[in-house]
Design a protein around this motif. Structure first.
Motif: not given
Length: 57
Positions: A39-57
């Motif tokens: 659950v922790v890994e899923w949440a962190v992965t999802l947050a990286k995909e959805r919260l960080i603006p595309t230009a900063r990934r």
């Protein structure tokens, strides 16, 4: 911006991942000690995909 995981609508939060666009930092808060690692890994992965603006990934 943040992503939170709950058991149900009536239960308290299980965890929260917060992304600050001002500092470009992501923080993780666990509100329980018994959260499955998957659950922790899923949440962190999802947050990286959805919260960080595309230009900063």
């Amino acid at each position: 911006m943040y992503l939170e995981v709950t058991d149900t609508q009536d239960e308290p939060d299980v965890l929260e991942v917060f992304y600050s666009d001002q500092t470009d930092q992501m923080t993780f808060t666990a509100y329980r000690g018994d959260i499955p690692l998957e659950v922790v890994e899923w949440a962190v992965t999802l947050a990286k995909e959805r919260l960080i603006p595309t230009a900063r990934r």
